[in-house]
Scaffold this active site. Structure first.
Site, PDB file in Angstrom:
ATOM      1  N   ASP A  51       0.391  -5.137 -37.285  1.00 57.32           N
ATOM      2  CA  ASP A  51       1.983  -5.192 -37.695  1.00 57.32           C
ATOM      3  C   ASP A  51       2.727  -6.441 -36.610  1.00 57.32           C
ATOM      4  O   ASP A  51       3.337  -6.473 -37.566  1.00 57.32           O
ATOM      5  CB  ASP A  51       2.188  -3.958 -37.631  1.00 57.32           C
ATOM      6  N   ASN A  95      -0.732  -4.153 -44.206  1.00 58.19           N
ATOM      7  CA  ASN A  95      -0.182  -3.120 -44.196  1.00 58.19           C
ATOM      8  C   ASN A  95       0.856  -3.063 -43.841  1.00 58.19           C
ATOM      9  O   ASN A  95       0.701  -1.235 -43.293  1.00 58.19           O
ATOM     10  CB  ASN A  95      -1.551  -2.228 -44.286  1.00 58.19           C
ATOM     11  N   ASP A 314       4.238  10.735 -37.229  1.00 55.25           N
ATOM     12  CA  ASP A 314       2.817   9.686 -36.722  1.00 55.25           C
ATOM     13  C   ASP A 314       2.312  10.732 -35.967  1.00 55.25           C
ATOM     14  O   ASP A 314       0.749   9.839 -35.752  1.00 55.25           O
ATOM     15  CB  ASP A 314       3.581   8.440 -36.527  1.00 55.25           C
ATOM     16  N   GLU A 342       0.052   5.021 -44.937  1.00 54.83           N
ATOM     17  CA  GLU A 342      -1.409   3.599 -44.497  1.00 54.83           C
ATOM     18  C   GLU A 342      -2.869   4.655 -45.800  1.00 54.83           C
ATOM     19  O   GLU A 342      -3.135   4.052 -46.335  1.00 54.83           O
ATOM     20  CB  GLU A 342      -2.200   3.886 -43.028  1.00 54.83           C
ATOM     21  N   HIS A 385      -5.115   3.444 -39.028  1.00 56.42           N
ATOM     22  CA  HIS A 385      -5.436   3.509 -37.541  1.00 56.42           C
ATOM     23  C   HIS A 385      -4.873   4.920 -37.084  1.00 56.42           C
ATOM     24  O   HIS A 385      -5.934   5.070 -35.614  1.00 56.42           O
ATOM     25  CB  HIS A 385      -4.455   2.154 -37.044  1.00 56.42           C
ATOM     26  N   ARG A 386      -4.422   5.630 -37.302  1.00 59.52           N
ATOM     27  CA  ARG A 386      -3.964   6.581 -37.138  1.00 59.52           C
ATOM     28  C   ARG A 386      -5.155   8.048 -37.293  1.00 59.52           C
ATOM     29  O   ARG A 386      -5.304   8.964 -36.536  1.00 59.52           O
ATOM     30  CB  ARG A 386      -2.770   7.468 -36.951  1.00 59.52           C
ATOM     31  N   LYS A 411      -3.989  -2.593 -35.956  1.00 61.92           N
ATOM     32  CA  LYS A 411      -2.953  -2.400 -36.527  1.00 61.92           C
ATOM     33  C   LYS A 411      -1.924  -1.919 -35.334  1.00 61.92           C
ATOM     34  O   LYS A 411      -0.325  -2.785 -35.677  1.00 61.92           O
ATOM     35  CB  LYS A 411      -2.907  -0.434 -38.000  1.00 61.92           C
TER      36      LYS A 411
END
Ligand SMILES: O=C(O)C1=C[C@@H](OP(=O)(O)O)[C@@H](O)[C@H](O)C1
Ligand SMILES: C=C(OP(=O)(O)O)C(=O)O
Length: 431
Positions: A51, A95, A314, A342, A385-386, A411
């Protein structure tokens, strides 16, 4: 990286300390402020991830001179005093929501034609609320497919400024983007929030970073009306904190394994709202200790909680993983906007927690997670990613958890699994 990552269960409680990489949110804000500033800024503690690389590459394409050192953690950036050196560019942002939302606003300050595009998922992520507000301020921005999503065009000729209303119920990033550009508009900017504002703590990050570069945004107590004078930005030497969202995975590892983990570089006075994730763990039964520059979580037997996570969304997936090990259900409320991130994070999290043995009730704006008999599984990560970082935590206690496409953590955290293994190596078998 391999196309799967097999999580190794730990032999006992994880005990240790970790310092996550720099905050993605702060890094991308500081880069914009430094680029718009008059003079050379020094940024330290910078995050080096997909990112932030998209943001850096875009600024370099736009003609901003910079020197990157210390394995990407230190950046000297020569600002252009509110101008955009390039008169045209076609920018790709992957993204990265912060990159496209902040750049779209910033580019209206320039003179010329700019196109912004991303991966297929980015072309499904709404941006029309930002486009509408920028056009109210006198910009000319349009979505190429006229569908409210990227790709989009900025026909830039300076940003006149004045008054605009902006919707904040899909993302706070639209407001943050407007605020970041506002000090370089031709006149003062006054923004009124139309309806609900989500993820409010990120607007406070915006205000704090702007202030560090000499621009003040008056937000009032409820962020309903925000005023920014066209003072411009001044160059600064700015140190970036570690990422609090990334820290959540290590605090959660302590909770899940009954260990004790200290995250260094983040204290109670952090400017990031996601440090409040430790409050969720405390409500579940963990002990929390804070100092000026560290926050420690000590695990215990966990009970389910009922929590509104709108401001720390998040960390919803992180809490979802922890909830599998709690006595009783965990209810996560008021996070309908994470369906636009995402991936549709409510649907994705519900599906993968069920795959691991959890029982999950899904609603439009949240979920209820009931612990069940866990089982190993190969879990999908949806290029999110999370999802990868959160679900890996389950594998610390449940054998047979395999993470698909682990590379998607790049990311915001390319070395996540290395750091997780590092802290897990501190797991000491019960004496
Ligand atoms: O402003 C920011 O830096 C961010 C805001 C949040 O997005 P929303 O405002 O869309 O919730 C968050 O999910 C994202 O990771 C970073
Ligand atoms: C939603 C996120 O990022 P962004 O919106 O910046 O793509 C995230 O990092 O979880």
């Amino acid at each position: 990286m391999d196309d799967v990552y097999r999580v190794r269960p730990v032999a006992g409680p994880i005990v240790g300390a970790v310092r996550p990489p720099g905050s993605k949110s702060i890094t991308n804000r500081a880069l914009v402020c430094a680029a718009l500033a008059d003079g050379r800024s020094t940024l330290t503690g910078v995050l080096d991830s997909d990112d932030t690389r998209y943001m850096l590459a875009a600024l370099q394409t736009l003609g901003f001179a910079m020197t990157v050192s210390d394995e990407g953690k230190t950046i000297l950036l020569d600002g252009a005093g509110g101008r955009i050196p390039a008169i045209e560019a076609d920018l790709f942002v992957g993204n990265s929501g912060t990159t496209i939302r902040f750049l779209t606003a910033m580019l209206t300050l320039g003179a010329g034609g700019f196109r912004l595009d991303g991966v297929a998922r980015m072309r499904e992520r709404p941006i029309e609320d930002l486009v509408a507000a920028l056009n109210q301020l006198g910009a000319r921005v349009r979505c190429e497919a006229e569908n409210g999503c990227p790709p989009l065009w900025v026909h830039a000729n300076g940003l006149p400024g004045g008054a605009a209303s902006v919707r904040g119920d899909v993302s706070s990033q639209f407001l943050s983007g407007l605020m970041l550009a506002a000090p370089c508009a031709e006149a003062a900017v006054e923004l009124t929030i139309d309806g609900v504002l989500v993820s409010v703590p990120y607007v406070e990050i915006t205000r704090r970073v702007m202030s560090a570069f000499g621009a003040e945004a008056s937000t009032g107590a409820d962020y309903a009306r925000i005023k920014v004078a066209n003072t411009g930005y001044r160059a600064a030497h700015y140190g970036i904190e570690p990422d609090a969202s990334a820290a959540s995975y290590f605090w959660a590892a302590a909770a899940i394994t009954g260990g004790r983990v200290t995250v260094q570089g983040l204290g109670a006075d952090s400017i990031q709202g996601d440090v409040r994730f430790v409050d969720c763990l405390e409500q579940m039964g963990c002990r929390v200790e804070s100092s000026d520059d560290s926050l420690t979580v000590e695990g215990a037997s966990l009970r389910g909680i009922d929590v509104d996570m709108n401001g720390i969304s998040d960390t919803v997936q992180t809490l979802g993983a922890v909830a599998l090990f709690a006595e009783g259900p965990t209810t996560i409320r008021n996070v309908g906007h994470i369906r636009h991130k995402e991936t549709d994070r409510i649907a994705a999290l519900a599906c993968e927690l069920r795959r691991l043995g959890g029982m999950v009730e899904e609603s439009e704006t949240g979920l209820v997670i009931h612990p069940g008999p866990l089982r190993g599984a190969e879990v999908e990560t949806y290029d999110d990613h999370r999802m990868a970082m959160s679900l890996a935590l389950v594998g610390l206690r449940q054998k047979g958890v395999v993470i698909k496409d682990p590379g998607c953590t790049a990311k915001t955290y390319p070395n996540f699994f290395t750091d997780l293994e590092g802290i897990a190596s501190g797991a000491c078998p019960p004496v």
